[in-house]
Design a protein around this motif. Structure first.
Motif, PDB file in Angstrom:
ATOM      1  N   ARG A  18      -4.544  -0.440   2.990  1.00 56.44           N
ATOM      2  CA  ARG A  18      -5.125   0.790   3.532  1.00 56.44           C
ATOM      3  C   ARG A  18      -6.172   0.465   4.595  1.00 56.44           C
ATOM      4  N   TYR A  75      -5.188   6.157  -4.636  1.00 56.04           N
ATOM      5  CA  TYR A  75      -5.499   7.448  -5.242  1.00 56.04           C
ATOM      6  C   TYR A  75      -6.055   7.329  -6.664  1.00 56.04           C
ATOM      7  N   GLU A  95     -10.846   7.871   1.410  1.00 58.47           N
ATOM      8  CA  GLU A  95      -9.606   8.000   2.161  1.00 58.47           C
ATOM      9  C   GLU A  95      -8.560   8.776   1.382  1.00 58.47           C
ATOM     10  N   THR A  96      -8.708   8.880   0.088  1.00 57.41           N
ATOM     11  CA  THR A  96      -7.767   9.643  -0.727  1.00 57.41           C
ATOM     12  C   THR A  96      -8.547  10.658  -1.566  1.00 57.41           C
ATOM     13  N   GLU A 122      -7.818  12.041   4.309  1.00 60.14           N
ATOM     14  CA  GLU A 122      -6.472  11.517   4.050  1.00 60.14           C
ATOM     15  C   GLU A 122      -5.863  11.065   5.366  1.00 60.14           C
ATOM     16  N   TRP A 124      -2.583   9.112   7.611  1.00 59.38           N
ATOM     17  CA  TRP A 124      -1.168   8.762   7.668  1.00 59.38           C
ATOM     18  C   TRP A 124      -0.894   8.016   8.956  1.00 59.38           C
TER      19      TRP A 124
END
Length: 126
Positions: A18, A75, A95-96, A122, A124
């Motif tokens: 990540r 998560y 980030e989650t 979040e 992507w």
């Protein structure tokens, strides 16, 4: 910076895919002072860079003075990281999301009690 933060000294929780895929290039391009990373192993891969590394947020805070933390962990790990930030009274950007409904309700109560700020971003890849 982030709501009352006049510095860019940050601690980062997580240094895996990540971080490497979403954040490394951004932080490399910005004037951000990463004071240390928190990882499960207490070690960093060569792809992350040459930074101090710690096993817990508390260990990092005992040796450095971050203004806030950014968490880039999976998560299912995020709720515990936010609780740690509450215990240390540090604002955190995650980030989650902070978990499922049950986890989120419990964690957000802790956030309110600790009077810290939590942001969620979040990400992507495109």
């Amino acid at each position: 910076m982030w709501r009352g933060v006049d510095s860019s000294e940050i601690g980062i929780v997580g240094a895996g895919k990540r971080y490497i895929n979403f954040y490394k290039d951004v932080f490399d391009a910005l004037d951000v002072d990463i004071v240390g990373f928190v990882t499960r192993s207490g070690k960093l891969s060569d792809t992350v860079g040459d930074y101090k590394c710690f096993r817990t947020m508390k260990e990092l805070c005992n040796q450095e003075e971050p203004e806030f933390f950014i968490s880039v962990v999976p998560y299912h790990v995020t709720p515990g990281i936010v609780v740690d930030a509450c215990d240390l009274k540090f604002n955190i950007l995650v980030e989650t999301p902070v978990g499922n409904f049950s986890d989120a309700s419990r964690v957000l109560k802790r956030v309110q009690d600790a009077q810290i700020s939590v942001g969620v971003t979040e990400q992507w890849p495109f």
